[in-house]
Design an enzyme around this catalytic site. Structure first.
Site, PDB file in Angstrom:
ATOM      1  N   TRP A 102      36.378  38.283  58.582  1.00  0.00           N
ATOM      2  CA  TRP A 102      36.832  39.676  58.634  1.00  0.00           C
ATOM      3  C   TRP A 102      37.798  39.996  57.505  1.00  0.00           C
ATOM      4  O   TRP A 102      37.735  41.078  56.913  1.00  0.00           O
ATOM      5  CB  TRP A 102      37.431  40.021  59.996  1.00  0.00           C
ATOM      6  CG  TRP A 102      36.355  40.164  61.027  1.00  0.00           C
ATOM      7  CD1 TRP A 102      36.158  39.392  62.130  1.00  0.00           C
ATOM      8  CD2 TRP A 102      35.276  41.122  61.021  1.00  0.00           C
ATOM      9  NE1 TRP A 102      35.039  39.802  62.811  1.00  0.00           N
ATOM     10  CE2 TRP A 102      34.479  40.864  62.161  1.00  0.00           C
ATOM     11  CE3 TRP A 102      34.901  42.155  60.166  1.00  0.00           C
ATOM     12  CZ2 TRP A 102      33.335  41.609  62.463  1.00  0.00           C
ATOM     13  CZ3 TRP A 102      33.770  42.907  60.464  1.00  0.00           C
ATOM     14  CH2 TRP A 102      32.992  42.622  61.594  1.00  0.00           C
ATOM     15  N   ASP A 172      44.921  44.002  60.538  1.00  0.00           N
ATOM     16  CA  ASP A 172      43.735  44.228  61.357  1.00  0.00           C
ATOM     17  C   ASP A 172      43.916  43.414  62.645  1.00  0.00           C
ATOM     18  O   ASP A 172      43.796  42.203  62.645  1.00  0.00           O
ATOM     19  CB  ASP A 172      42.484  43.761  60.589  1.00  0.00           C
ATOM     20  CG  ASP A 172      41.201  43.920  61.409  1.00  0.00           C
ATOM     21  OD1 ASP A 172      41.283  44.305  62.592  1.00  0.00           O
ATOM     22  OD2 ASP A 172      40.115  43.650  60.850  1.00  0.00           O
ATOM     23  N   LYS A 196      36.989  45.438  71.422  1.00  0.00           N
ATOM     24  CA  LYS A 196      37.269  44.036  71.728  1.00  0.00           C
ATOM     25  C   LYS A 196      38.215  43.960  72.931  1.00  0.00           C
ATOM     26  O   LYS A 196      37.836  43.507  73.995  1.00  0.00           O
ATOM     27  CB  LYS A 196      37.883  43.312  70.517  1.00  0.00           C
ATOM     28  CG  LYS A 196      37.158  43.501  69.187  1.00  0.00           C
ATOM     29  CD  LYS A 196      35.777  42.939  69.174  1.00  0.00           C
ATOM     30  CE  LYS A 196      34.929  43.144  67.930  1.00  0.00           C
ATOM     31  NZ  LYS A 196      35.498  43.213  66.627  1.00  0.00           N
TER      32      LYS A 196
HETATM   33  C1  LIG Z   1      34.948  43.496  65.246  1.00  0.00           C
HETATM   34  C2  LIG Z   1      35.945  43.419  64.133  1.00  0.00           C
HETATM   35  C3  LIG Z   1      35.891  44.285  63.036  1.00  0.00           C
HETATM   36  C4  LIG Z   1      34.809  45.320  62.861  1.00  0.00           C
HETATM   37  O1  LIG Z   1      34.934  46.335  63.768  1.00  0.00           O
HETATM   38  P1  LIG Z   1      33.960  47.615  63.752  1.00  0.00           P
HETATM   39  O2  LIG Z   1      34.561  48.447  64.823  1.00  0.00           O
HETATM   40  O3  LIG Z   1      32.586  47.128  64.061  1.00  0.00           O
HETATM   41  O4  LIG Z   1      34.040  48.231  62.410  1.00  0.00           O
HETATM   42  C5  LIG Z   1      36.857  44.152  62.054  1.00  0.00           C
HETATM   43  N1  LIG Z   1      37.843  43.252  62.158  1.00  0.00           N
HETATM   44  C6  LIG Z   1      37.932  42.411  63.202  1.00  0.00           C
HETATM   45  C7  LIG Z   1      39.053  41.431  63.265  1.00  0.00           C
HETATM   46  C8  LIG Z   1      36.991  42.480  64.233  1.00  0.00           C
HETATM   47  O5  LIG Z   1      37.070  41.638  65.271  1.00  0.00           O
END
Ligand SMILES: *Cc1c(COP(=O)(O)O)cnc(C)c1O
Length: 360
Positions: A102, A172, A196
């Site tokens: 990521w 993030d 998540k």
């Molecule tokens: C799932 C995830 C993403 C991507 O998320 P989207 O909502 O599909 O754009 C980005 N960073 C992390 C750490 C994730 O777990």
């Protein structure tokens, strides 16, 4: 009937109590005569839902008053470009920590807008640990420092916020926001896709320090400007209304559970059960450095990958769903977010024990 436990990395398990409440309120929300999905986002009912969701999130995370909370769309992926577009503010470069799949995606997107300095990387060991804080190569002229505090695919969690002096920290937190208390004042921007550890897909939460917004790079689309969303209280366009409602129910559920300190305790307990079992077993293996093991996403391998398929099939027959690891790393992954009850982790370990015994 076998009880079902869903170990999906995302969209992921939600608290049963929250789903039941949403079901009960589905046709007629609090006497409004309609479903939340049918409400005008500018009507007083929905405005109250959004305001309460924000207030509860602020309370849960102790968000200081000089931070804006934005309810956006576009997922964490959109933040990969919104961050440089809004945070560069005339500067030419940004520091990024490279700790997994990521963070690499965030780096590749940022490189379209600025010079990216890799402040630290764990690529040498296939992203099985987090780069050490002391070894970071920081640039004091960087517009910001970006890191991914929980690598959902790799299963690597960073427990200390990197110290970057005056350079704002951007994080993030998609896959572990609300899993433990975080000191928001140490960050410039926190962002997370909801699917998540918060609610259904379609909602993206951004927490941003006020003084960082208002200066975007030339050509920034209106919808990518934090200031536009902040000035319009996330109602510049139609927001993800149902997602905001569901997130609000999850925030209430978390408050009723005792808040984030209580969640952290439970998350430590749940993840330790599984890691302790993995470490004691010679059939299963966790590839992640002990100090960076994620409490949310736990990848593991079987001693013989030829058994993977039958492991997954039998797990499913036992009500243990979506344990397949990400295609880029293989093996298994158990995602045990806030909404996964400890009974789910215990059921998984019990199954793993009997599978190991049968295939020893
Ligand atoms: C799932 C995830 C993403 C991507 O998320 P989207 O909502 O599909 O754009 C980005 N960073 C992390 C750490 C994730 O777990």
């Amino acid at each position: 009937m076998t009880q079902i436990f869903n170990f999906s990395a995302g969209p992921a398990v939600l608290p049963k109590e929250v789903l039941a409440q949403a079901r009960d309120e589905m046709m007629d929300w609090h006497g409004a005569g309609m479903s939340v999905m049918e409400m005008s986002h500018r009507g007083k009912e929905f405005m109250s839902i959004a305001a309460e969701a924000e207030a509860d999130l602020r309370e849960l995370m102790s968000i200081p008053s000089n931070y804006k909370v934005l309810f956006l769309q576009g997922g964490a992926h959109s933040q990969f470009s919104m961050v440089p577009m809004n945070l560069l503010r005339g500067k030419k470069s940004a520091d990024y920590l490279d700790s997994g799949i990521w963070s690499k995606k965030a780096i590749d997107e940022a490189a379209r807008y600025c010079q990216v300095n890799i402040a630290g990387s764990s690529k040498d060991k296939n992203y099985t640990y987090a780069p050490s804080q002391v070894a970071l190569k920081l640039n004091k002229d960087a517009a910001y420092f970006h890191f991914t505090s929980n690598e959902t695919i790799g299963g690597v969690e960073i427990f200390d916020v990197p110290k970057t002096g005056d350079v704002p920290v951007v994080c993030d937190m998609s896959s572990h926001i609300l899993s433990r208390p975080m000191d928001v004042s140490q960050y410039g921007v926190i962002y997370a896709g909801a699917q998540k550890n918060i609610g259904p897909a379609g909602l993206t939460i951004v927490i941003v320090r006020e003084d960082l917004i208002g200066e975007t790079i030339a050509g920034t689309p209106t919808m990518f400007d934090y200031k536009i969303h902040a000035d319009n209280e996330s109602m510049y366009n139609t927001p993800a209304t149902y997602g905001i409602y569901m997130a609000g129910l999850v925030f209430k559920w978390l408050k009723a559970k005792g808040g984030l300190a209580a969640m952290e305790k439970i998350n430590i307990e749940k993840s330790s059960l599984l890691y302790d079992y993995l470490d004691a077993s010679d059939f299963y293996h966790s590839p992640i450095a002990v100090e960076n093991r994620s409490r949310m996403n736990i990848p593991f391998t079987l001693k013989d990958a030829a058994l993977d398929e039958s492991f997954l099939k039998q797990a499913q027959q036992n009500g243990l769903l979506q344990l397949k690891g990400h295609k880029l790393v293989g093996g298994m992954r158990a995602s045990i977010y806030n909404a996964m009850p400890i009974e789910g982790v215990k059921a998984l370990i019990e199954f793993m024990q009997s599978f190991a015994k049968a295939n020893a």
